[in-house]
Design a protein around this motif. Structure first.
Motif, PDB file in Angstrom:
ATOM      1  N   THR A   7      34.378  32.401  31.378  1.00  0.00           N
ATOM      2  CA  THR A   7      34.503  30.958  31.226  1.00  0.00           C
ATOM      3  C   THR A   7      34.864  30.606  29.789  1.00  0.00           C
ATOM      4  N   PRO A   8      35.996  29.949  29.561  1.00  0.00           N
ATOM      5  CA  PRO A   8      36.363  29.554  28.199  1.00  0.00           C
ATOM      6  C   PRO A   8      35.378  28.510  27.679  1.00  0.00           C
ATOM      7  N   PRO A   9      34.961  28.604  26.423  1.00  0.00           N
ATOM      8  CA  PRO A   9      33.946  27.690  25.906  1.00  0.00           C
ATOM      9  C   PRO A   9      34.402  26.238  25.913  1.00  0.00           C
ATOM     10  N   GLY A  10      33.616  25.403  26.589  1.00  0.00           N
ATOM     11  CA  GLY A  10      33.881  23.969  26.582  1.00  0.00           C
ATOM     12  C   GLY A  10      34.960  23.498  27.525  1.00  0.00           C
ATOM     13  N   LEU A  11      35.576  24.384  28.286  1.00  0.00           N
ATOM     14  CA  LEU A  11      36.693  23.973  29.128  1.00  0.00           C
ATOM     15  C   LEU A  11      36.257  23.022  30.222  1.00  0.00           C
ATOM     16  N   GLU A  12      35.167  23.327  30.895  1.00  0.00           N
ATOM     17  CA  GLU A  12      34.731  22.471  32.005  1.00  0.00           C
ATOM     18  C   GLU A  12      34.468  21.040  31.545  1.00  0.00           C
ATOM     19  N   ALA A  13      33.892  20.896  30.356  1.00  0.00           N
ATOM     20  CA  ALA A  13      33.577  19.566  29.849  1.00  0.00           C
ATOM     21  C   ALA A  13      34.823  18.806  29.419  1.00  0.00           C
ATOM     22  N   ARG A  14      35.905  19.530  29.128  1.00  0.00           N
ATOM     23  CA  ARG A  14      37.095  18.884  28.570  1.00  0.00           C
ATOM     24  C   ARG A  14      38.251  18.819  29.559  1.00  0.00           C
ATOM     25  N   ALA A  15      38.054  19.297  30.766  1.00  0.00           N
ATOM     26  CA  ALA A  15      39.158  19.364  31.727  1.00  0.00           C
ATOM     27  C   ALA A  15      39.374  18.065  32.486  1.00  0.00           C
ATOM     28  N   GLY A  16      38.582  17.048  32.180  1.00  0.00           N
ATOM     29  CA  GLY A  16      38.744  15.769  32.849  1.00  0.00           C
ATOM     30  C   GLY A  16      38.477  15.879  34.331  1.00  0.00           C
ATOM     31  N   ASP A  17      39.333  15.265  35.142  1.00  0.00           N
ATOM     32  CA  ASP A  17      39.118  15.288  36.589  1.00  0.00           C
ATOM     33  C   ASP A  17      39.867  16.445  37.265  1.00  0.00           C
ATOM     34  N   ALA A  18      40.360  17.392  36.448  1.00  0.00           N
ATOM     35  CA  ALA A  18      41.013  18.570  37.028  1.00  0.00           C
ATOM     36  C   ALA A  18      39.984  19.391  37.800  1.00  0.00           C
ATOM     37  N   ARG A  19      40.356  19.851  38.972  1.00  0.00           N
ATOM     38  CA  ARG A  19      39.452  20.651  39.788  1.00  0.00           C
ATOM     39  C   ARG A  19      39.636  22.119  39.414  1.00  0.00           C
ATOM     40  N   LEU A  20      38.580  22.725  38.918  1.00  0.00           N
ATOM     41  CA  LEU A  20      38.648  24.095  38.414  1.00  0.00           C
ATOM     42  C   LEU A  20      38.240  25.092  39.485  1.00  0.00           C
ATOM     43  N   ARG A  21      38.988  26.170  39.574  1.00  0.00           N
ATOM     44  CA  ARG A  21      38.616  27.313  40.393  1.00  0.00           C
ATOM     45  C   ARG A  21      38.559  28.525  39.472  1.00  0.00           C
ATOM     46  N   PHE A  22      37.493  29.279  39.544  1.00  0.00           N
ATOM     47  CA  PHE A  22      37.320  30.428  38.674  1.00  0.00           C
ATOM     48  C   PHE A  22      37.465  31.725  39.471  1.00  0.00           C
ATOM     49  N   ALA A  23      38.199  32.667  38.889  1.00  0.00           N
ATOM     50  CA  ALA A  23      38.387  33.971  39.524  1.00  0.00           C
ATOM     51  C   ALA A  23      38.151  35.046  38.478  1.00  0.00           C
ATOM     52  N   ALA A  24      37.150  35.886  38.697  1.00  0.00           N
ATOM     53  CA  ALA A  24      36.781  36.901  37.714  1.00  0.00           C
ATOM     54  C   ALA A  24      37.576  38.189  37.870  1.00  0.00           C
ATOM     55  N   ASP A  25      38.187  38.392  39.040  1.00  0.00           N
ATOM     56  CA  ASP A  25      38.933  39.630  39.265  1.00  0.00           C
ATOM     57  C   ASP A  25      40.037  39.371  40.272  1.00  0.00           C
ATOM     58  N   ALA A  26      40.774  40.423  40.595  1.00  0.00           N
ATOM     59  CA  ALA A  26      41.925  40.287  41.488  1.00  0.00           C
ATOM     60  C   ALA A  26      41.523  39.799  42.875  1.00  0.00           C
ATOM     61  N   ASP A  27      40.397  40.277  43.402  1.00  0.00           N
ATOM     62  CA  ASP A  27      39.964  39.866  44.733  1.00  0.00           C
ATOM     63  C   ASP A  27      39.690  38.365  44.786  1.00  0.00           C
ATOM     64  N   GLU A  28      39.016  37.844  43.761  1.00  0.00           N
ATOM     65  CA  GLU A  28      38.733  36.417  43.724  1.00  0.00           C
ATOM     66  C   GLU A  28      39.998  35.602  43.487  1.00  0.00           C
ATOM     67  N   LEU A  29      40.932  36.187  42.764  1.00  0.00           N
ATOM     68  CA  LEU A  29      42.188  35.494  42.479  1.00  0.00           C
ATOM     69  C   LEU A  29      42.979  35.233  43.758  1.00  0.00           C
ATOM     70  N   VAL A  30      42.934  36.184  44.686  1.00  0.00           N
ATOM     71  CA  VAL A  30      43.648  36.018  45.951  1.00  0.00           C
ATOM     72  C   VAL A  30      43.177  34.769  46.685  1.00  0.00           C
ATOM     73  N   GLY A  31      41.882  34.513  46.645  1.00  0.00           N
ATOM     74  CA  GLY A  31      41.357  33.349  47.334  1.00  0.00           C
ATOM     75  C   GLY A  31      41.548  32.057  46.582  1.00  0.00           C
ATOM     76  N   ALA A  32      41.700  32.135  45.264  1.00  0.00           N
ATOM     77  CA  ALA A  32      41.768  30.921  44.451  1.00  0.00           C
ATOM     78  C   ALA A  32      43.188  30.409  44.233  1.00  0.00           C
ATOM     79  N   LEU A  33      44.177  31.282  44.297  1.00  0.00           N
ATOM     80  CA  LEU A  33      45.547  30.871  43.982  1.00  0.00           C
ATOM     81  C   LEU A  33      46.147  29.838  44.943  1.00  0.00           C
TER      82      LEU A  33
END
Length: 315
Positions: A7-33
């Motif tokens: 998690t980049p420091p402070g990103l969630e607080a500064r992303a406004g109303d953008a909906r964030l999806r986090f993927a820690a590895d390739a498997d999670e990336l497949v579901g988040a893209l």
């Protein structure tokens, strides 16, 4: 919007109303893209994006940003062919890397490694060291990082020649490099990794350097044919090297580079100073606001050249 890695420091607080999806590895990336229009690749060492990429999965993407100056991890053919904008983190690392290079130059000139070794052995041994004033440094890479290096080395008294893709005011063309090597005291590699620069330092180009030369690589490991450089260092063909990047990272424990007295090794950290992650977030958040409001993005990468070739570009 999607992020891969820690998690980049402070990103969630500064992303406004953008909906964030986090993927820690390739498997999670497949579901988040699917359905994501922005991809932030925070872990610049990861090949997860390339591993999972296919056009249907990433069909909705409009913008990919990498938290690094180099884009080689994400600049694979399928992504480059996609109708999206690619940006990098140019500007964050310029001064820190320039300071790192100056530090390496001074460490070699003042024989710092030997002083530390003698100190550990409690040995008092007087020696004469070198001055850097008037020494010649050839810096390959004329982007912001290369320019920052050139400015700082020149301020310290070195005679600096800057080498870029093509000739410009104060910049030598890349094809002039062979003629610049024979009198180079320091060869600094700060070029992006492209088809033209991959393997640029090999046995043939090393042979053009004087025996007193030191190589400093803060660009990308594959700029150098590592076996050729290792052989030159072991034989005394050149005087030393400061290496922050390698063909394989982490550098394998059995690499002979670890035990060479004329080699300074650092673990890909030349630009990583206190607060660097905050600066990366600051740049991305600024670009995110530009993206959301339809304004010109910063650090748009020329997909054909593999680096930022102008100050801007449009999403």
């Amino acid at each position: 919007m999607l992020h891969a890695g820690e998690t980049p420091p402070g990103l969630e607080a500064r992303a406004g109303d953008a909906r964030l999806r986090f993927a820690a590895d390739a498997d999670e990336l497949v579901g988040a893209l699917p359905g994501s229009d922005v991809l932030l690749t925070w872990d610049f060492t990861s090949d997860a994006v390339k591993k999972v990429w296919h056009d249907d999965l990433a069909r909705s993407l409009r913008w990919v940003h990498t938290a690094s100056a180099g884009v080689d991890r994400v600049a694979f053919p399928e992504l480059l062919a996609a109708p999206l904008t690619l940006t990098n983190s140019r500007g964050v690392f310029d001064r820190p890397i320039a300071e790192f290079v100056l530090g390496a130059v001074l460490a070699f000139a003042k024989d710092t490694a030997r002083s530390l070794a003698l100190q550990r052995d409690r040995t008092w041994r007087h020696r004469e060291t070198e001055t850097i004033a008037g020494r010649i440094a050839t810096v390959v890479g004329s982007g912001p990082i290369g320019q920052a290096i050139a400015q700082l080395l020149a301020a310290a008294g070195l005679d600096v020649r800057l080498v870029g893709r093509r000739a410009a005011d104060g910049v030598h063309a890349f094809d002039e490099l062979p003629g610049l090597l024979p009198d180079s005291d320091f060869l600094v590699l700060a070029a992006p990794l492209t088809g033209a620069t991959r393997g640029m330092l090999h046995s043939g180009t090393i042979a053009l350097l004087p025996e007193r030369a030191r190589v400093i690589n803060i660009g990308r490991g594959p700029l150098v044919v590592q076996d050729d450089l290792t052989a030159a260092l072991a034989s005394g063909r050149i005087a030393g090297a400061a290496l922050d990047v390698f063909e394989v990272e982490p550098l394998p424990a059995d690499s002979p580079l670890w035990t060479m007295e004329n080699v300074l090794i650092s673990p890909h950290m030349s630009g990583d100073v206190v607060g660097w992650k905050d600066m990366l977030v600051e740049l991305f958040v600024d670009n995110l606001e530009r993206y959301r409001t339809g304004r010109e993005l910063r650090n748009v990468v020329d997909k054909e050249r593999g680096y930022v070739s102008s100050s801007g570009g449009r999403a």
